[in-house]
Write a protein that holds these residues in place. Structure first.
Motif, PDB file in Angstrom:
ATOM      1  N   ARG A 201      36.890  23.560  32.375  1.00 36.85           N
ATOM      2  CA  ARG A 201      37.750  24.640  32.472  1.00 36.85           C
ATOM      3  C   ARG A 201      36.946  25.796  31.571  1.00 36.85           C
ATOM      4  O   ARG A 201      37.560  27.028  31.753  1.00 36.85           O
ATOM      5  CB  ARG A 201      39.083  24.380  31.605  1.00 36.85           C
ATOM      6  N   GLN A 202      35.899  25.568  31.127  1.00 37.22           N
ATOM      7  CA  GLN A 202      35.080  26.699  30.562  1.00 37.22           C
ATOM      8  C   GLN A 202      34.710  27.809  31.424  1.00 37.22           C
ATOM      9  O   GLN A 202      34.504  28.790  31.159  1.00 37.22           O
ATOM     10  CB  GLN A 202      33.767  26.022  29.737  1.00 37.22           C
ATOM     11  N   GLY A 203      34.632  27.304  32.721  1.00 33.45           N
ATOM     12  CA  GLY A 203      33.871  28.199  33.641  1.00 33.45           C
ATOM     13  C   GLY A 203      35.029  28.909  34.495  1.00 33.45           C
ATOM     14  O   GLY A 203      34.859  29.546  35.803  1.00 33.45           O
ATOM     15  N   ARG A 204      36.446  28.650  33.932  1.00 34.97           N
ATOM     16  CA  ARG A 204      37.591  29.574  34.861  1.00 34.97           C
ATOM     17  C   ARG A 204      37.562  30.843  34.914  1.00 34.97           C
ATOM     18  O   ARG A 204      36.820  31.486  34.056  1.00 34.97           O
ATOM     19  CB  ARG A 204      38.687  28.764  34.391  1.00 34.97           C
ATOM     20  N   THR A 205      38.132  31.423  35.729  1.00 28.79           N
ATOM     21  CA  THR A 205      38.186  32.866  36.190  1.00 28.79           C
ATOM     22  C   THR A 205      38.796  33.463  34.897  1.00 28.79           C
ATOM     23  O   THR A 205      39.799  33.053  34.248  1.00 28.79           O
ATOM     24  CB  THR A 205      39.028  33.036  37.340  1.00 28.79           C
ATOM     25  N   TYR A 206      38.229  34.569  34.112  1.00 31.84           N
ATOM     26  CA  TYR A 206      38.680  35.329  32.963  1.00 31.84           C
ATOM     27  C   TYR A 206      38.918  36.650  33.250  1.00 31.84           C
ATOM     28  O   TYR A 206      37.743  37.639  33.423  1.00 31.84           O
ATOM     29  CB  TYR A 206      37.569  34.836  31.900  1.00 31.84           C
ATOM     30  N   HIS A 207      40.182  37.031  33.199  1.00 31.54           N
ATOM     31  CA  HIS A 207      40.285  38.793  33.278  1.00 31.54           C
ATOM     32  C   HIS A 207      39.490  39.527  34.313  1.00 31.54           C
ATOM     33  O   HIS A 207      38.786  40.325  34.061  1.00 31.54           O
ATOM     34  CB  HIS A 207      39.975  39.316  31.868  1.00 31.54           C
ATOM     35  N   PRO A 208      39.563  38.985  35.540  1.00 34.32           N
ATOM     36  CA  PRO A 208      39.063  39.846  36.533  1.00 34.32           C
ATOM     37  C   PRO A 208      39.760  41.113  36.719  1.00 34.32           C
ATOM     38  O   PRO A 208      40.874  41.305  36.528  1.00 34.32           O
ATOM     39  CB  PRO A 208      39.299  38.813  37.885  1.00 34.32           C
ATOM     40  N   PRO A 209      39.192  42.064  37.565  1.00 40.12           N
ATOM     41  CA  PRO A 209      39.473  43.111  37.707  1.00 40.12           C
ATOM     42  C   PRO A 209      40.608  43.132  38.825  1.00 40.12           C
ATOM     43  O   PRO A 209      40.690  42.092  39.458  1.00 40.12           O
ATOM     44  CB  PRO A 209      38.318  44.080  38.328  1.00 40.12           C
ATOM     45  N   ALA A 210      41.708  43.993  38.926  1.00 44.51           N
ATOM     46  CA  ALA A 210      42.903  43.700  39.829  1.00 44.51           C
ATOM     47  C   ALA A 210      42.357  43.692  41.259  1.00 44.51           C
ATOM     48  O   ALA A 210      42.990  42.705  41.993  1.00 44.51           O
ATOM     49  CB  ALA A 210      43.703  44.964  39.454  1.00 44.51           C
ATOM     50  N   ASP A 211      41.263  44.229  41.749  1.00 41.90           N
ATOM     51  CA  ASP A 211      40.852  44.124  43.140  1.00 41.90           C
ATOM     52  C   ASP A 211      40.055  42.922  43.555  1.00 41.90           C
ATOM     53  O   ASP A 211      39.877  42.420  44.356  1.00 41.90           O
ATOM     54  CB  ASP A 211      40.058  45.466  43.375  1.00 41.90           C
ATOM     55  N   GLU A 212      40.101  41.945  42.491  1.00 36.58           N
ATOM     56  CA  GLU A 212      39.220  40.758  42.471  1.00 36.58           C
ATOM     57  C   GLU A 212      40.616  39.549  42.077  1.00 36.58           C
ATOM     58  O   GLU A 212      39.976  38.342  42.078  1.00 36.58           O
ATOM     59  CB  GLU A 212      38.020  40.585  41.568  1.00 36.58           C
ATOM     60  N   CYS A 213      41.563  39.824  42.031  1.00 39.32           N
ATOM     61  CA  CYS A 213      42.511  38.902  41.442  1.00 39.32           C
ATOM     62  C   CYS A 213      42.816  37.743  42.654  1.00 39.32           C
ATOM     63  O   CYS A 213      42.831  37.923  43.688  1.00 39.32           O
ATOM     64  CB  CYS A 213      43.985  39.562  41.237  1.00 39.32           C
ATOM     65  N   PRO A 214      42.452  36.529  42.283  1.00 38.07           N
ATOM     66  CA  PRO A 214      42.473  35.349  42.877  1.00 38.07           C
ATOM     67  C   PRO A 214      43.951  34.843  43.227  1.00 38.07           C
ATOM     68  O   PRO A 214      44.167  34.102  44.196  1.00 38.07           O
ATOM     69  CB  PRO A 214      41.947  34.298  42.036  1.00 38.07           C
TER      70      PRO A 214
END
Length: 349
Positions: free
Chosen positions: A58-71
């Protein structure tokens, strides 16, 4: 409600929950994803008697992406997210970075709406009711999982809580054991029954709050919301159905129908606690359900606990030495004062 199950490119399950029965969900995930590989394991703490999930992946999980890259937004305009469709009502899918997996349980993500800038409190009663149906369906499905003993549906809202994705969403954990908090409740349940000649602790707690009234925030025919007598958090509300049931599957139609209005009102009051101009109130909303195999499950009471770590305007309640080191909470806000404030900020009729 219409339920459509599909698979993401790496094999994870994704389920659409739609209000309209004629909705078609046939989009395919085109991403070149490798199969998920996790390192999750459960370790028992011999000193405290509880369990800890070790999940280094889980150390590599998505972290605060910009809104246009929201998964968690729909896949649109050539950008592919975790949801293959270009729109959705409610979606549940297996977490790409699960804390629990395989024999160690299961972790799922629940997206409440396709609107990235909304929050649960912005949903309509119909949308909130659909989320309740999704929580209920997932509880029923995970109850059949051979390694899952308890299901926990919850939402973390706000960066102060530690949320790493801004899109309105929650999670569902399927634990392979009874959680320590539930085990404490069950022990208290047993002790109360022995002390009172068989009375139910949950029933007595709710009856006491409704009778005294001072800590009741909201009471309807089918739900009671109150600040607990020994609240741990500055603003903390427990929500119980009037008819005691062990989990979400057992709620009757009347309680299901009334839940969206009650819950949305509570969330909107939370956003008004600290006055106009304040940022949205960070909170955790947690459903407590009975473990599946416990002989006391019919005596357990399904309930939701909603609380914020903000204690006053611009100040957070941190877990310092007494709380983190010894699990002894110190609350700066008297429960009666918190209940009074939550009544003051009720929506205008």
């Amino acid at each position: 409600m219409k339920k459509t199950s599909t698979r993401l490119a790496d094999g994870r399950e994704l389920i659409y929950y739609d209000s309209a029965d004629d909705t078609v969900r046939d989009a395919v995930d085109p991403r070149p994803l490798d199969p998920i590989s996790t390192t999750s394991e459960i370790r028992h703490d011999a000193l405290l008697g509880d369990s800890v999930a070790i999940a280094s992946h889980r150390q590599g999980r998505t972290y605060h992406p910009p809104a246009d890259e929201c998964p968690l937004c729909p896949s649109r305009d050539g950008r592919h997210s975790e949801i293959p469709g270009d729109d959705y009502d409610v979606v549940v899918f297996e977490n790409r970075f699960p804390s629990l997996a395989g024999d160690s349980g299961r972790c799922e993500v629940v997206c409440f709406t396709a609107d990235h800038d909304a929050s649960f409190a912005d949903l309509t009663p119909e949308q909130a009711g659909l989320v309740l149906e999704a929580w209920t369906d997932r509880t029923a499905e995970l109850a059949e999982h051979p390694h899952i003993e308890q299901v926990f549906c919850f939402e973390n809202r706000g960066a102060e809580i530690g949320v790493t994705l801004g899109h309105p969403h929650g999670q569902i954990y399927g634990y392979p054991f009874t959680t320590p908090r539930t085990a404490l409740m069950l022990r208290s349940l047993d002790a109360h029954a022995e002390r009172t000649g068989g009375r139910n602790l949950f029933d007595d707690l709710v009856e006491r709050e409704r009778t005294e009234g001072e800590r009741v925030v909201l009471a309807t025919d089918h739900w009671t919301a109150f600040v607990p007598y020994a609240a741990h958090w500055p603003y903390e509300v427990h929500l119980y159905p009037t008819r005691r049931v062990p989990d979400l599957r057992a709620l009757d139609d009347a309680a299901r129908t009334e839940f969206p209005q009650v819950y949305l009102e509570l969330l909107r009051r939370f956003d008004r606690i600290f006055g106009q101009g304040e940022p949205p109130t960070p909170y955790i909303a947690a459903w407590h359900q009975a473990p599946f195999g416990d002989p006391r499950r019919d005596a357990f009471a399904l309930h939701l606990e909603l609380f914020t770590i903000r204690r006053t305007s611009g100040k957070l309640k941190f877990l310092a030495g007494s709380e983190s080191g010894m699990s002894v909470f110190i609350n700066d806000v008297p429960p009666e004062a918190a209940a009074r404030r939550l009544r003051e900020v009720a929506s205008a009729s």
